[in-house]
Design a protein around this motif. Structure first.
Motif, PDB file in Angstrom:
ATOM      1  N   ILE A   3     117.926  -5.172  51.670  1.00  0.00           N
ATOM      2  CA  ILE A   3     119.078  -4.452  52.940  1.00  0.00           C
ATOM      3  C   ILE A   3     119.209  -4.053  54.068  1.00  0.00           C
ATOM      4  CG2 ILE A   3     120.567  -2.667  53.535  1.00  0.00           C
ATOM      5  CD1 ILE A   3     119.335  -1.660  50.599  1.00  0.00           C
ATOM      6  N   ILE A   4     119.628  -4.822  54.483  1.00  0.00           N
ATOM      7  CA  ILE A   4     119.623  -5.033  56.216  1.00  0.00           C
ATOM      8  C   ILE A   4     120.670  -4.395  56.852  1.00  0.00           C
ATOM      9  CG2 ILE A   4     119.807  -6.879  58.122  1.00  0.00           C
ATOM     10  CD1 ILE A   4     117.625  -7.731  56.502  1.00  0.00           C
ATOM     11  N   ASN A   5     119.777  -3.270  57.756  1.00  0.00           N
ATOM     12  CA  ASN A   5     120.512  -2.155  58.355  1.00  0.00           C
ATOM     13  C   ASN A   5     121.655  -2.724  59.481  1.00  0.00           C
ATOM     14  OD1 ASN A   5     119.968   0.046  56.424  1.00  0.00           O
ATOM     15  ND2 ASN A   5     117.963   0.456  57.533  1.00  0.00           N
ATOM     16  N   SER A   6     121.980  -3.610  59.395  1.00  0.00           N
ATOM     17  CA  SER A   6     123.011  -4.043  60.181  1.00  0.00           C
ATOM     18  C   SER A   6     124.458  -3.844  60.815  1.00  0.00           C
ATOM     19  CB  SER A   6     123.000  -5.690  60.883  1.00  0.00           C
ATOM     20  OG  SER A   6     123.348  -6.246  59.616  1.00  0.00           O
ATOM     21  N   SER A   7     125.413  -4.312  61.421  1.00  0.00           N
ATOM     22  CA  SER A   7     126.406  -3.814  61.586  1.00  0.00           C
ATOM     23  C   SER A   7     127.431  -5.093  61.172  1.00  0.00           C
ATOM     24  CB  SER A   7     126.768  -3.592  62.383  1.00  0.00           C
ATOM     25  OG  SER A   7     128.201  -2.530  62.377  1.00  0.00           O
ATOM     26  N   PRO A   8     127.928  -5.505  60.131  1.00  0.00           N
ATOM     27  CA  PRO A   8     127.592  -4.508  58.716  1.00  0.00           C
ATOM     28  C   PRO A   8     126.448  -4.619  57.862  1.00  0.00           C
ATOM     29  CG  PRO A   8     129.291  -6.477  58.408  1.00  0.00           C
ATOM     30  CD  PRO A   8     128.655  -6.620  59.761  1.00  0.00           C
ATOM     31  N   ILE A   9     126.395  -3.579  57.475  1.00  0.00           N
ATOM     32  CA  ILE A   9     124.848  -3.929  56.208  1.00  0.00           C
ATOM     33  C   ILE A   9     124.899  -5.641  55.472  1.00  0.00           C
ATOM     34  CG2 ILE A   9     123.588  -2.728  54.373  1.00  0.00           C
ATOM     35  CD1 ILE A   9     124.649  -0.417  55.748  1.00  0.00           C
ATOM     36  N   SER A  10     123.956  -6.014  55.437  1.00  0.00           N
ATOM     37  CA  SER A  10     123.859  -7.235  54.535  1.00  0.00           C
ATOM     38  C   SER A  10     122.855  -6.932  53.498  1.00  0.00           C
ATOM     39  CB  SER A  10     123.973  -8.671  55.347  1.00  0.00           C
ATOM     40  OG  SER A  10     122.963  -8.573  56.370  1.00  0.00           O
ATOM     41  N   VAL A  11     122.860  -8.114  53.016  1.00  0.00           N
ATOM     42  CA  VAL A  11     121.548  -7.726  52.004  1.00  0.00           C
ATOM     43  C   VAL A  11     120.983  -9.419  52.281  1.00  0.00           C
ATOM     44  CG1 VAL A  11     120.464  -7.889  49.511  1.00  0.00           C
ATOM     45  CG2 VAL A  11     122.871  -6.294  50.530  1.00  0.00           C
ATOM     46  N   GLU A  12     118.987  -9.778  51.942  1.00  0.00           N
ATOM     47  CA  GLU A  12     118.684 -10.505  52.376  1.00  0.00           C
ATOM     48  C   GLU A  12     117.805 -11.420  51.202  1.00  0.00           C
ATOM     49  OE1 GLU A  12     117.136 -11.869  56.999  1.00  0.00           O
ATOM     50  OE2 GLU A  12     115.962 -10.990  55.662  1.00  0.00           O
ATOM     51  N   TYR A  13     117.852 -11.930  50.321  1.00  0.00           N
ATOM     52  CA  TYR A  13     116.924 -12.422  49.595  1.00  0.00           C
ATOM     53  C   TYR A  13     116.145 -13.711  49.752  1.00  0.00           C
ATOM     54  CZ  TYR A  13     120.745 -10.013  46.581  1.00  0.00           C
ATOM     55  OH  TYR A  13     121.007  -9.022  46.499  1.00  0.00           O
ATOM     56  N   SER A  14     114.635 -13.170  49.210  1.00  0.00           N
ATOM     57  CA  SER A  14     113.460 -14.022  49.568  1.00  0.00           C
ATOM     58  C   SER A  14     112.692 -14.488  48.412  1.00  0.00           C
ATOM     59  CB  SER A  14     112.594 -13.963  50.621  1.00  0.00           C
ATOM     60  OG  SER A  14     112.502 -12.688  50.861  1.00  0.00           O
ATOM     61  N   LEU A  15     112.148 -15.612  48.334  1.00  0.00           N
ATOM     62  CA  LEU A  15     111.427 -15.539  47.328  1.00  0.00           C
ATOM     63  C   LEU A  15     109.907 -15.167  46.734  1.00  0.00           C
ATOM     64  CD1 LEU A  15     111.263 -19.727  46.574  1.00  0.00           C
ATOM     65  CD2 LEU A  15     112.354 -18.067  45.516  1.00  0.00           C
ATOM     66  N   THR A  16     109.328 -14.442  45.880  1.00  0.00           N
ATOM     67  CA  THR A  16     108.202 -13.786  46.216  1.00  0.00           C
ATOM     68  C   THR A  16     107.255 -15.286  45.900  1.00  0.00           C
ATOM     69  OG1 THR A  16     108.163 -13.477  43.832  1.00  0.00           O
ATOM     70  CG2 THR A  16     109.034 -11.468  44.487  1.00  0.00           C
ATOM     71  N   GLU A  17     105.605 -14.586  45.655  1.00  0.00           N
ATOM     72  CA  GLU A  17     104.565 -15.665  45.756  1.00  0.00           C
ATOM     73  C   GLU A  17     104.960 -16.465  44.056  1.00  0.00           C
ATOM     74  OE1 GLU A  17     102.391 -16.992  48.029  1.00  0.00           O
ATOM     75  OE2 GLU A  17     103.784 -15.576  49.248  1.00  0.00           O
ATOM     76  N   ARG A  18     105.148 -15.363  43.122  1.00  0.00           N
ATOM     77  CA  ARG A  18     105.294 -15.847  41.716  1.00  0.00           C
ATOM     78  C   ARG A  18     107.263 -16.888  41.709  1.00  0.00           C
ATOM     79  NH1 ARG A  18     107.010 -11.726  36.984  1.00  0.00           N
ATOM     80  NH2 ARG A  18     104.581 -11.849  37.062  1.00  0.00           N
ATOM     81  N   GLY A  19     108.085 -16.604  42.909  1.00  0.00           N
ATOM     82  CA  GLY A  19     109.192 -17.103  42.492  1.00  0.00           C
ATOM     83  C   GLY A  19     108.147 -18.993  43.874  1.00  0.00           C
ATOM     84  N   LYS A  20     107.348 -18.863  44.321  1.00  0.00           N
ATOM     85  CA  LYS A  20     107.151 -19.590  45.222  1.00  0.00           C
ATOM     86  C   LYS A  20     106.772 -21.083  43.774  1.00  0.00           C
ATOM     87  CE  LYS A  20     107.036 -17.603  49.918  1.00  0.00           C
ATOM     88  NZ  LYS A  20     106.229 -17.182  51.045  1.00  0.00           N
ATOM     89  N   THR A  21     106.108 -20.470  43.167  1.00  0.00           N
ATOM     90  CA  THR A  21     105.796 -21.477  42.109  1.00  0.00           C
ATOM     91  C   THR A  21     106.596 -22.437  41.190  1.00  0.00           C
ATOM     92  OG1 THR A  21     105.846 -19.445  40.730  1.00  0.00           O
ATOM     93  CG2 THR A  21     103.179 -19.736  41.704  1.00  0.00           C
ATOM     94  N   ALA A  22     107.430 -22.012  41.361  1.00  0.00           N
ATOM     95  CA  ALA A  22     108.633 -22.772  40.464  1.00  0.00           C
ATOM     96  C   ALA A  22     109.056 -23.635  41.735  1.00  0.00           C
ATOM     97  CB  ALA A  22     109.979 -21.927  40.551  1.00  0.00           C
ATOM     98  N   LEU A  23     108.836 -23.649  42.889  1.00  0.00           N
ATOM     99  CA  LEU A  23     109.480 -24.765  43.744  1.00  0.00           C
ATOM    100  C   LEU A  23     108.844 -26.482  42.867  1.00  0.00           C
ATOM    101  CD1 LEU A  23     109.343 -22.827  47.609  1.00  0.00           C
ATOM    102  CD2 LEU A  23     111.427 -23.852  45.307  1.00  0.00           C
ATOM    103  N   LEU A  24     107.866 -26.081  42.765  1.00  0.00           N
ATOM    104  CA  LEU A  24     106.076 -26.945  42.842  1.00  0.00           C
ATOM    105  C   LEU A  24     107.518 -27.707  41.647  1.00  0.00           C
ATOM    106  CD1 LEU A  24     103.195 -25.882  42.233  1.00  0.00           C
ATOM    107  CD2 LEU A  24     103.882 -26.597  44.376  1.00  0.00           C
TER     108      LEU A  24
END
Length: 123
Positions: free
Chosen positions: A83-104
């Motif tokens: 959760i990004i505490n900006s105005s307005p509040i927004s949500v950001e998603y990113s890959l975990t290390e596990r998620g990055k392995t799926a990119l292969l």
């Protein structure tokens, strides 16, 4: 466990034994097999993406569907939500290390699809 396959008298192949538990492909598809999952992961590969930006990147998917897929991927440890505490509040998603392995294999899927595109679209 690999199922044993035999041929019957008519030349038809059939399995004689089943896997005792779901095979790794079934387990992997439970995590990554949902509609839009591959697209979501692909768009997260270059770094964190805000939800609304991700929604615009995958315009054919509804926001509800993207939310469901992201929640599932977060529960599986494939993406993280911040959760990004900006105005307005927004949500950001990113890959975990596990998620990055799926990119292969997603990149291999991309290459395979590009190699058969003329067959798919009659070009």
């Amino acid at each position: 466990m690999k199922p044993r396959v035999i041929e019957d008298e008519n030349g038809r192949r059939r399995a004689t034994s089943a896997c005792e538990k779901p095979c790794p492909i079934e387990d992997g598809m439970k995590i990554l097999g949902g509609k839009w999952t591959g697209s979501i992961l692909w768009h997260l590969q270059y770094g964190p993406v805000r939800f609304n930006d991700l929604s615009r990147m995958i315009a054919a998917a509804s926001k509800k569907m993207i939310t469901e897929r992201l929640r599932h991927l977060e529960a599986q440890g494939v993406v993280t939500r911040e959760i990004i505490n900006s105005s307005p509040i927004s949500v950001e998603y990113s890959l975990t290390e596990r998620g990055k392995t799926a990119l292969l294999f997603l990149d291999e899927l991309r290459k395979w699809t590009e190699s058969i595109e003329p067959e798919l679209y009659g070009s």
